[in-house]
Structure formats: structure tokens, C-alpha cells
Design an enzyme around this catalytic site. Structure first.
Site, PDB file in Angstrom:
ATOM      1  N   GLU A  77      -5.791  -9.387  37.181  1.00 20.80           N
ATOM      2  CA  GLU A  77      -5.099  -7.838  36.920  1.00 20.80           C
ATOM      3  C   GLU A  77      -5.900  -6.874  35.701  1.00 20.80           C
ATOM      4  O   GLU A  77      -5.949  -6.435  35.848  1.00 20.80           O
ATOM      5  CB  GLU A  77      -3.695  -7.862  37.539  1.00 20.80           C
ATOM      6  CG  GLU A  77      -2.955  -6.505  37.009  1.00 20.80           C
ATOM      7  CD  GLU A  77      -2.898  -5.447  35.963  1.00 20.80           C
ATOM      8  OE1 GLU A  77      -2.481  -4.942  36.415  1.00 20.80           O
ATOM      9  OE2 GLU A  77      -2.774  -5.729  34.906  1.00 20.80           O
TER      10      GLU A  77
ATOM     11  N   ASP B  41      -2.601 -13.460  34.126  1.00 21.08           N
ATOM     12  CA  ASP B  41      -3.798 -12.752  33.920  1.00 21.08           C
ATOM     13  C   ASP B  41      -3.077 -12.019  32.142  1.00 21.08           C
ATOM     14  O   ASP B  41      -2.405 -11.168  32.548  1.00 21.08           O
ATOM     15  CB  ASP B  41      -5.040 -12.768  34.116  1.00 21.08           C
ATOM     16  CG  ASP B  41      -4.975 -11.127  34.367  1.00 21.08           C
ATOM     17  OD1 ASP B  41      -3.700 -11.025  35.494  1.00 21.08           O
ATOM     18  OD2 ASP B  41      -5.608 -10.425  33.486  1.00 21.08           O
TER      19      ASP B  41
END
Length: 451
Positions: A156, A92
């Protein structure tokens, strides 16, 4: 002396690495599904899973974590009796911010002046490619000498803790002898560095209310309490005159003993404007690696364009507080909330809400894994010795893993050196760093297996 065969193999794989990073960067995998399609993150997760399967990984799975995102997991069995190494990265990315401010499109990997530009190129899709390169080099030169687990996180950057909670619910899944977190970076391009400490963090949302509704500033201004002005007073109370963080009850005099960060270099890296002073006291390393730091991340108030002559009835802010190793993030959250409440003026109604938290981290740099990494980095970066640095950012998963697997050695390396400008516009990765760190990781796995 002929080049190291690992280095030769990685060099030959760099065109493939660029093509793969181009594919991976193209996914708009921001784990904020109010702004970006969930399908983009799911496609990126599937790309990583397919890459692991292509390398012979077993038990490859998309893990549905409690925050509604997916982490990718797989195992590559090593020789019988070999140690297990967990390799971490995340797929991500941060939002691109102002896409018009990018020189080239953020989700198109573009080579310019020797660097590859694109959101996630360094943080941390490049980390996924780094792990793949290291494993491919080992497979081409006698095989992977350890059992490898890979975990690629899907949220994250959002700090929503999905993987941490999943790991706590499935404590056997990520167990390993050593964990390599590929989400840090060298202190400088060409200077091999492991990150020995991470600051923890807390996120607190503050709301101040003073009136039942906005009022005409001419008719009521001067006596009616202005919620925005009250909030500004609160936020100002979080800093001393020199800019040091001042949260009641939170000490801020710790000292960093390791690698130092020269002020001129920091000014250049941070793009501080001419004539503007740095804030805080102590060395730069003290300020960014060893002491707490408060940042106002956002304020809800009327924009200048379209503003009306009104006394504001309510205002909100989002506050980030970074806390150094040795400070409990939960206790720091309580101190921050108490400070806000104590410094809210005029009897204004104030509410605070914690929306995110992560503990600080300190590695044991005396472990055998660190010795193996120092030797590996010395070979991958001829003429340079491995350095130990801190990092002002937070990786909450580190503490979760340290708590779950206290016997495991945890090392932090990666591609996010200062020129990478992670989280900013025009993020980029140095292909030379990607190549050398992939070599270093492969050599580390060899040396660690033999230790």
C-alpha cells in the site's frame, strides 16, 4: 453498570496485542526491494497468515499480486445467511527515513510516555492487530456474528497497485456487504472518527534538459541555459504567492462542510515553526480535504557538498498532486503534465512521466453500516459522538472496491491520529486508541449483523 463484556475481553487481551505488535513491527517490511530485503516482507506476510489460521480462518492464502508483492487473504465463515464484512489493513510500511533521528530503533516496538513507538505501529500493522482483537473479543462473547474476510496488503505504501489489479482480475474474491478499511484514524485521540472522503493522487516525474553536458559556470554561465534553474521556474509556477496550488485548468475553491480543523491545532500537529505562515486560502479543512495540493517530493541535482561550479545540463523532479473528490485523477494528471510543459522556460526540452495514480473517494454516510458504527463508537468512547472527517491522503484500493462492489458500504477507521506521526520519524500508536477502536469494531460487527 458493569463494563461491557466486549470491552473487558479486549482489555484482558492487550498484553498479547503488545507482544504481537512487537513481533510484527520487527519485520522491516518496506515493499521497496531495492532498499529492503524481500524476505522481510515475506516473513511479515507469513506472520499475518499464521495469525489468521490460529483464529480459525479458512482458505488462508498469500496472493502473488502483479507488482511482485504478496497480500494475505482468509475467510472466517459466520452463521448461515449472515452478511459478509471485509476487514482491510496493510502490513507493509514506509521506510524509517533517518534511523538516527529516531529516539528508539524504528523496528523495535518501544513503550514511552504511554505510547508504543515503532515503524508501522499505527500505519498499519496496528490495524492488523485491531482486527484480530475485535474478532477474538467476539469469539469469547458468543461468536463472530458475520462472515469475515480479511485482506492484508503488502504494498500500500508504495502505491504500485498490486492488490487493486489482483482484485480486478479476481472480482469474486473480496466481495462483501460492508468493507471496513482499518487504515485511517481519529481526528484526535479520544474522538471517534470515520473518514468520509479521501483525496486522490497522481505522481509525475519531470525531466528538463538544456545542454549536451555540464559546462563551466564561469566560462558559459549567463548565456548557457541552466536546466536546474529551468526546473525551479517550473516548480514555482505550481503555486500562487500565498502557496495555493495553481495547475492550469484545475479549480481550487471547494469548501469542506464537516468537522473543522482549527489553525492553532493544525500548526501544532504539523509542527510548523514559529513565525512561519500556513499556505493556501480558505479554512484548513478546505485546504487539506477539499482542494488540490501539489508537493515536490524530490529533486535530482548535485548536493551542496561536493558541488562544482557548473551550469547543469539536466535536472529531474518528482511531483505529487492530491486531488479532491469530484476531480478525476487521470484528467488531473493530464492538466499537470500540460502545465509543466507550458511553463518550461527558454525552450528547454521537458518530458513528463506518470508513475502512480489513485482516484479520490467519497463514502455514503447515510447507510445502515454507518448508523451501526456510530452506535458502536458511542459505546466504545463513552460521552463522545462519532465525527465525520476528511483525509488528505489517498487509499487507491477504496475506489477499486467501490467500483467492483457498488452495493458495498465502505467505512474508514484506524489508528493514525495526529500524534501517531505516520510516515515520519518516531511513529507511534496510542494503546488506548487500539483498545477502544478494537472494542468499537467488535461492537460494530454485532450491531451490523443485527440490523
Amino acid at each position: 453498570m458493569s463494563p461491557n463484556p466486549i470491552a473487558e475481553t479486549v482489555a484482558s487481551l492487550m498484553p498479547k496485542a503488545k507482544a504481537e505488535l512487537t513481533e510484527l513491527v520487527a519485520f522491516k517490511s518496506v515493499a521497496d526491494f531495492d532498499q529492503f530485503p524481500r524476505s522481510e516482507s515475506e516473513a511479515a506476510a507469513n506472520w499475518v497468515a499464521d495469525a489468521l489460521r490460529a483464529e480459525g480462518f479458512q482458505d488462508v492464502a498469500l496472493l502473488d499480486t502483479p507488482d511482485g508483492t504478496q497480500s494475505v487473504y482468509g475467510v472466517l465463515p459466520g452463521p448461515e445467511g449472515a452478511p459478509t464484512v471485509l476487514l482491510y489493513a496493510h502490513y507493509d510500511v514506509q521506510p524509517p527515513l533517518d534511523e538516527a533521528a529516531w529516539t528508539t530503533p524504528p523496528f523495535e516496538l518501544t513503550e514511552r510516555e504511554g505510547r508504543w513507538y515503532g515503524r508501522g505501529s499505527a500505519d498499519c500493522k496496528g490495524g492488523v492487530i485491531m482486527h484480530l482483537l475485535a474478532l477474538r473479543a467476539l469469539k469469547a462473547n458468543g461468536g463472530v456474528p458475520v462472515t469475515v474476510k480479511v485482506i492484508a496488503e503488502g504494498s500500500e505504501e508504495m502505491g504500485t497497485g498490486g492488490l487493486e489489479r489482483y482484485a480486478e482480475q479476481h472480482p469474486d474474491l473480496l466481495t462483501a456487504d460492508t468493507i471496513v478499511i482499518g487504515d485511517a484514524g481519529n481526528f484526535r485521540v479520544g474522538l471517534p472518527t470515520v473518514t468520509a472522503t479521501l483525496r486522490g493522487m497522481t505522481l509525475v516525474r519531470v525531466r528538463v534538459d538544456t545542454l549536451g553536458g555540464n559546462l563551466h559556470s564561469g566560462q558559459f554561465g549567463g548565456a548557457a541555459p541552466d536546466a536546474l534553474a529551468a526546473l525551479v521556474r517550473v516548480l514555482d509556477s505550481l503555486r500562487a504567492d500565498d502557496g495555493s496550488t495553481t495547475v492550469d485548468g484545475l479549480t481550487g475553491d471547494e469548501v469542506w462542510d464537516g468537522l473543522q480543523y482549527e489553525e492553532d491545532a493544525f500548526r501544532k500537529d504539523a509542527k510548523v515553526l514559529d513565525g512561519v505562515e500556513l499556505i493556501g486560502a480558505g479554512t484548513v479543512a478546505d485546504r487539506i480535504w477539499a482542494r488540490p495540493a501539489v508537493t515536490v517530493l524530490g529533486i535530482d541535482c548535485p548536493p551542496v557538498v561536493g558541488a562544482t561550479p557548473s551550469v547543469q545540463a539536466g535536472a529531474r523532479a518528482l511531483i505529487s498532486l492530491r486531488v479532491p473528490p469530484g476531480v478525476d485523477a487521470a484528467e488531473a494528471t493530464k492538466l499537470l503534465q500540460a502545465h509543466v510543459e507550458a511553463h518550461t522556460p527558454w525552450g528547454a526540452q521537458v518530458t513528463t512521466e506518470q508513475i502512480g495514480q489513485g482516484q479520490a473517494f467519497r463514502a455514503d454516510t447515510t447507510s445502515p453500516a454507518y448508523a451501526a458504527m456510530a452506535e458502536a463508537m458511542g459505546e466504545a468512547y463513552p460521552g463522545e459522538e462519532m465525527q465525520y472527517a476528511g483525509q488528505g491522503g489517498s487509499i487507491p484500493l477504496c475506489n477499486t472496491l467501490a467500483a467492483l462492489y457498488p452495493q458495498a458500504e465502505i467505512l474508514l477507521i484506524g489508528l493514525s491520529e495526529p500524534e501517531a506521526q505516520i510516515h515520519a520519524v518516531n511513529e507511534s500508536v496510542s494503546p488506548e486508541e487500539l483498545e477502544r477502536l478494537s472494542v468499537a469494531e467488535a461492537l460494530f460487527l454485532q450491531k451490523y449483523a443485527a440490523s
